[in-house]
Design a protein around this motif. Structure first.
Motif, PDB file in Angstrom:
ATOM      1  N   SER A  50       5.094  -0.946  -0.174  1.00 50.15           N
ATOM      2  CA  SER A  50       4.364   0.494   0.701  1.00 50.15           C
ATOM      3  C   SER A  50       5.159   1.661   0.258  1.00 50.15           C
ATOM      4  O   SER A  50       6.290   1.791   0.279  1.00 50.15           O
ATOM      5  CB  SER A  50       4.544   0.328   2.187  1.00 50.15           C
ATOM      6  OG  SER A  50       3.870   1.306   2.743  1.00 50.15           O
ATOM      7  N   ASP A  73       4.533   5.803  -2.337  1.00 50.45           N
ATOM      8  CA  ASP A  73       3.783   6.571  -3.239  1.00 50.45           C
ATOM      9  C   ASP A  73       4.290   6.263  -4.650  1.00 50.45           C
ATOM     10  O   ASP A  73       5.194   6.141  -5.040  1.00 50.45           O
ATOM     11  CB  ASP A  73       4.140   8.028  -2.891  1.00 50.45           C
ATOM     12  CG  ASP A  73       3.689   8.236  -1.579  1.00 50.45           C
ATOM     13  OD1 ASP A  73       2.714   7.603  -0.739  1.00 50.45           O
ATOM     14  OD2 ASP A  73       4.240   9.344  -0.892  1.00 50.45           O
ATOM     15  N   THR A 103      -5.341   5.202   2.999  1.00 48.15           N
ATOM     16  CA  THR A 103      -5.596   6.355   2.331  1.00 48.15           C
ATOM     17  C   THR A 103      -6.046   6.059   0.907  1.00 48.15           C
ATOM     18  O   THR A 103      -5.823   5.318   0.040  1.00 48.15           O
ATOM     19  CB  THR A 103      -3.817   6.738   1.883  1.00 48.15           C
ATOM     20  OG1 THR A 103      -3.148   6.434   3.063  1.00 48.15           O
ATOM     21  CG2 THR A 103      -3.692   7.939   1.422  1.00 48.15           C
ATOM     22  N   ARG A 162       2.111   0.146   7.726  1.00 49.12           N
ATOM     23  CA  ARG A 162       2.347   1.431   8.058  1.00 49.12           C
ATOM     24  C   ARG A 162       1.438   2.091   8.806  1.00 49.12           C
ATOM     25  O   ARG A 162       0.148   1.954   8.766  1.00 49.12           O
ATOM     26  CB  ARG A 162       2.544   2.350   6.891  1.00 49.12           C
ATOM     27  CG  ARG A 162       2.831   3.822   6.955  1.00 49.12           C
ATOM     28  CD  ARG A 162       3.168   4.660   5.815  1.00 49.12           C
ATOM     29  NE  ARG A 162       4.037   4.299   5.032  1.00 49.12           N
ATOM     30  CZ  ARG A 162       4.485   5.105   3.845  1.00 49.12           C
ATOM     31  NH1 ARG A 162       3.951   6.443   3.759  1.00 49.12           N
ATOM     32  NH2 ARG A 162       5.340   4.698   3.122  1.00 49.12           N
ATOM     33  N   ARG A 188       9.348   5.753  -1.221  1.00 54.20           N
ATOM     34  CA  ARG A 188       9.131   4.680   0.126  1.00 54.20           C
ATOM     35  C   ARG A 188       9.270   5.850   1.173  1.00 54.20           C
ATOM     36  O   ARG A 188       9.970   7.024   1.045  1.00 54.20           O
ATOM     37  CB  ARG A 188      10.006   3.718   0.091  1.00 54.20           C
ATOM     38  CG  ARG A 188       9.933   2.531  -1.041  1.00 54.20           C
ATOM     39  CD  ARG A 188      11.138   1.439  -1.132  1.00 54.20           C
ATOM     40  NE  ARG A 188      10.833   0.716  -2.088  1.00 54.20           N
ATOM     41  CZ  ARG A 188      10.141  -0.551  -1.854  1.00 54.20           C
ATOM     42  NH1 ARG A 188       9.307  -0.638  -0.737  1.00 54.20           N
ATOM     43  NH2 ARG A 188      10.046  -1.302  -2.743  1.00 54.20           N
ATOM     44  N   LEU A 189       8.755   5.437   2.222  1.00 55.68           N
ATOM     45  CA  LEU A 189       9.116   6.024   3.626  1.00 55.68           C
ATOM     46  C   LEU A 189      10.471   6.346   3.768  1.00 55.68           C
ATOM     47  O   LEU A 189      11.441   5.291   3.666  1.00 55.68           O
ATOM     48  CB  LEU A 189       8.411   5.536   4.778  1.00 55.68           C
ATOM     49  CG  LEU A 189       8.622   5.983   5.965  1.00 55.68           C
ATOM     50  CD1 LEU A 189       7.606   7.380   6.080  1.00 55.68           C
ATOM     51  CD2 LEU A 189       7.906   5.139   7.080  1.00 55.68           C
ATOM     52  N   THR A 226       5.625   8.470  11.589  1.00 56.14           N
ATOM     53  CA  THR A 226       5.249   7.412  10.925  1.00 56.14           C
ATOM     54  C   THR A 226       5.945   6.188  11.029  1.00 56.14           C
ATOM     55  O   THR A 226       7.324   6.213  11.067  1.00 56.14           O
ATOM     56  CB  THR A 226       5.187   7.630   9.301  1.00 56.14           C
ATOM     57  OG1 THR A 226       4.273   8.768   9.173  1.00 56.14           O
ATOM     58  CG2 THR A 226       4.928   6.679   8.591  1.00 56.14           C
ATOM     59  N   GLU A 256      -1.350   6.841  -3.420  1.00 55.92           N
ATOM     60  CA  GLU A 256      -0.511   6.321  -2.245  1.00 55.92           C
ATOM     61  C   GLU A 256      -0.944   4.640  -2.202  1.00 55.92           C
ATOM     62  O   GLU A 256      -1.971   4.243  -2.136  1.00 55.92           O
ATOM     63  CB  GLU A 256      -1.064   6.995  -0.975  1.00 55.92           C
ATOM     64  CG  GLU A 256      -0.442   8.438  -0.891  1.00 55.92           C
ATOM     65  CD  GLU A 256      -0.892   9.301   0.032  1.00 55.92           C
ATOM     66  OE1 GLU A 256      -1.624   8.609   1.022  1.00 55.92           O
ATOM     67  OE2 GLU A 256      -0.323  10.382   0.513  1.00 55.92           O
ATOM     68  N   SER A 257       0.013   3.707  -2.039  1.00 59.55           N
ATOM     69  CA  SER A 257      -0.223   2.559  -1.778  1.00 59.55           C
ATOM     70  C   SER A 257       0.434   2.149  -0.669  1.00 59.55           C
ATOM     71  O   SER A 257       1.880   1.807  -0.633  1.00 59.55           O
ATOM     72  CB  SER A 257       0.108   1.733  -3.003  1.00 59.55           C
ATOM     73  OG  SER A 257      -0.177   0.364  -2.803  1.00 59.55           O
ATOM     74  N   HIS A 258       0.084   2.027   0.565  1.00 52.04           N
ATOM     75  CA  HIS A 258       0.831   1.802   1.841  1.00 52.04           C
ATOM     76  C   HIS A 258       0.275   0.636   2.453  1.00 52.04           C
ATOM     77  O   HIS A 258      -1.059   0.434   2.451  1.00 52.04           O
ATOM     78  CB  HIS A 258       0.476   3.113   2.836  1.00 52.04           C
ATOM     79  CG  HIS A 258       0.803   4.416   2.536  1.00 52.04           C
ATOM     80  ND1 HIS A 258       0.740   5.606   2.742  1.00 52.04           N
ATOM     81  CD2 HIS A 258       1.878   4.606   1.382  1.00 52.04           C
ATOM     82  CE1 HIS A 258       1.292   6.783   2.259  1.00 52.04           C
ATOM     83  NE2 HIS A 258       2.011   6.081   1.339  1.00 52.04           N
ATOM     84  N   GLU A 259       1.121  -0.143   2.923  1.00 49.70           N
ATOM     85  CA  GLU A 259       0.823  -1.479   3.961  1.00 49.70           C
ATOM     86  C   GLU A 259       1.734  -1.123   4.822  1.00 49.70           C
ATOM     87  O   GLU A 259       2.998  -0.673   4.804  1.00 49.70           O
ATOM     88  CB  GLU A 259       0.943  -2.460   3.072  1.00 49.70           C
ATOM     89  CG  GLU A 259       2.361  -2.885   2.485  1.00 49.70           C
ATOM     90  CD  GLU A 259       2.212  -4.292   1.671  1.00 49.70           C
ATOM     91  OE1 GLU A 259       1.202  -4.826   1.556  1.00 49.70           O
ATOM     92  OE2 GLU A 259       3.308  -4.740   1.773  1.00 49.70           O
ATOM     93  N   GLU A 290       6.965   1.992  10.012  1.00 53.32           N
ATOM     94  CA  GLU A 290       6.535   0.821   8.866  1.00 53.32           C
ATOM     95  C   GLU A 290       7.516  -0.203   8.899  1.00 53.32           C
ATOM     96  O   GLU A 290       8.584  -0.122   9.432  1.00 53.32           O
ATOM     97  CB  GLU A 290       6.792   1.702   7.447  1.00 53.32           C
ATOM     98  CG  GLU A 290       6.333   0.731   6.169  1.00 53.32           C
ATOM     99  CD  GLU A 290       6.646   1.507   5.087  1.00 53.32           C
ATOM    100  OE1 GLU A 290       5.726   2.439   4.441  1.00 53.32           O
ATOM    101  OE2 GLU A 290       7.599   1.494   4.513  1.00 53.32           O
TER     102      GLU A 290
END
Length: 410
Positions: A121, A123, A19, A145, A93-94, A361, A140-143, A363
């Protein structure tokens, strides 16, 4: 495998690209307030460099020899700022969990007040108040996922369930075989000596109570009478043929096979933990059944073990006496507040993980695990009651995330 292979590539095709960082619109009315997207450049300490005008915040997740923590360096006009700073990081977080970090100066850097738990992971929302001016960065810093459309997940057999309490069982493994109880075998004799004039059944035939087994002509009266089955069952012995004389010996054996008994050998080192009423999981090739210990009996012939007798349902008659079985006797049950099914667990980097699901989604959730049995494992940390986690085909989620090259870069 030919079925799963195309599904795997369908999943790979749905993998999200990284992202991009994005700018956030200014929502402040004060002219001194400003916001900026987070650039991808790194600062001198290896952290993410956030800049606006002549003000910078270098933000780093530091995890060398310590639990992951936020460290920050603030400058204005190229000069370090060591006081009068209000710096805040908020991680969403998610699933909606929000972690908030405030910062205090430690002599060389500003330190966040808490541990940045895995997975990293989320936002990110960073706010800085300095000299009456406010700055804000969001990205956004997602890993670990990925997104998978509901129809594709359904075709791939990906199923999730809700995390909650569970019972962890400690078992002892024993071995034995299936037998018929003596009271389930009926041996049929002639009422009066005579000649067999007809035999109606063969070995292995199923009979119902009252079915004719044979005809006998009485030696005394010369009248013919019927031998009938006293129970429902299977003919396991036939000792007579037409023309032979029936005396006092058994002519037929009828066995009721709808119920069998597993006789498990419990050795002296196990005996103190085994009791009547304990649950048992019985297994053999093509056979898996749960039951309870009904009796504990001395072994025949003074052998050095006790027999644990377990009633086995066999309504279709598919199980045969003599079948060797393994029995896992439940000797201790512990209720735990949170457990996951063992089939959901996957290895990911250096962690044992499950994959949570929020809408489309998925994760990773690294777990700290406790006690385990063949079905469930206790979760000590990393998951919440009510989280939905993947149980069926979780390896497909792992493959999809690994294919996307999810990073662990802060």
């Amino acid at each position: 495998m030919q079925l799963m292979k195309p599904l795997y590539w369908i999943l790979v095709a749905t993998c999200l690209a990284a992202t991009p960082l994005h700018a956030v619109e200014d929502t402040h009315d004060d002219d001194n307030d400003a916001q900026s997207s987070a650039p991808e450049t790194k600062g001198p300490h290896g952290g993410l460099l956030l800049t606006q005008d002549d003000t910078t915040v270098e933000l780093q997740i530091f995890e060398q020899g310590v639990p992951p923590e936020y460290r920050a360096w603030v400058t204005k006009g190229g000069k370090p700022i060591t006081d009068d700073v209000d710096l805040n990081v908020q991680l969403t977080r998610l699933g909606g969990q929000v972690d908030t970090f405030d910062f205090v100066f430690q002599g060389d850097y500003w330190l966040g007040d808490g541990v940045v738990t895995e997975p990293h992971s989320f936002d990110v929302d960073v706010t800085l108040a300095l000299n009456g001016k406010q700055y804000q960065w969001q990205w956004e810093s997602h890993e670990g996922r990925t997104r998978i459309a509901a129809d594709i997940a359904e075709k791939a057999g990906i199923q999730a369930t809700e995390a909650g309490p569970g019972s962890i069982e400690r078992t002892l493994t024993t071995y034995g075989q299936l037998t018929i109880a003596p009271e389930q075998i009926a041996r049929v004799r002639a009422r009066f000596p005579g000649v067999i004039t007809k035999v109606n059944v063969r070995l292995g035939d199923r009979v119902a109570k009252g079915d004719r087994l044979a005809k006998v002509e009485s030696n005394e009266s010369l009248k013919t009478y019927d031998l009938r089955s006293p129970i429902d069952g299977v003919v396991t012995e036939r000792q007579i043929s037409v023309g032979e004389v029936a005396g006092e010996q058994p002519l037929f054996a009828i066995a009721d096979l709808t119920t069998l008994w597993a006789e498990l050998r419990v050795f002296p080192g196990q005996r103190t933990e085994v009791a009547v009423g304990q649950k048992v999981r019985l297994q053999a090739e093509g056979f898996d059944q749960r039951a309870s210990i009904s009796h504990l009996l001395p072994s025949p012939g003074n052998a050095p073990y006790t027999l644990a007798r377990v009633e086995v349902d066999n309504p279709a008659g598919t199980l045969s006496p003599g079948l060797l079985v393994a029995g896992d006797i439940v000797v201790e049950t512990s209720e735990v507040p949170l457990a996951v099914e063992n089939r959901a667990l996957q290895s990911f980097r250096d962690w044992s993980v499950v994959f949570i699901q929020v809408d489309a989604t998925y994760e990773i959730r690294p777990l700290e695990l406790g006690r385990s049995d063949g079905t469930l494992t206790e979760v000590l940390d990393g998951l919440q009651v009510g989280d939905r986690y993947v149980v069926d085909n979780s390896y497909l989620i792992k493959a999809d995330i690994e294919k996307s090259g999810a990073s662990h870069d802060h």
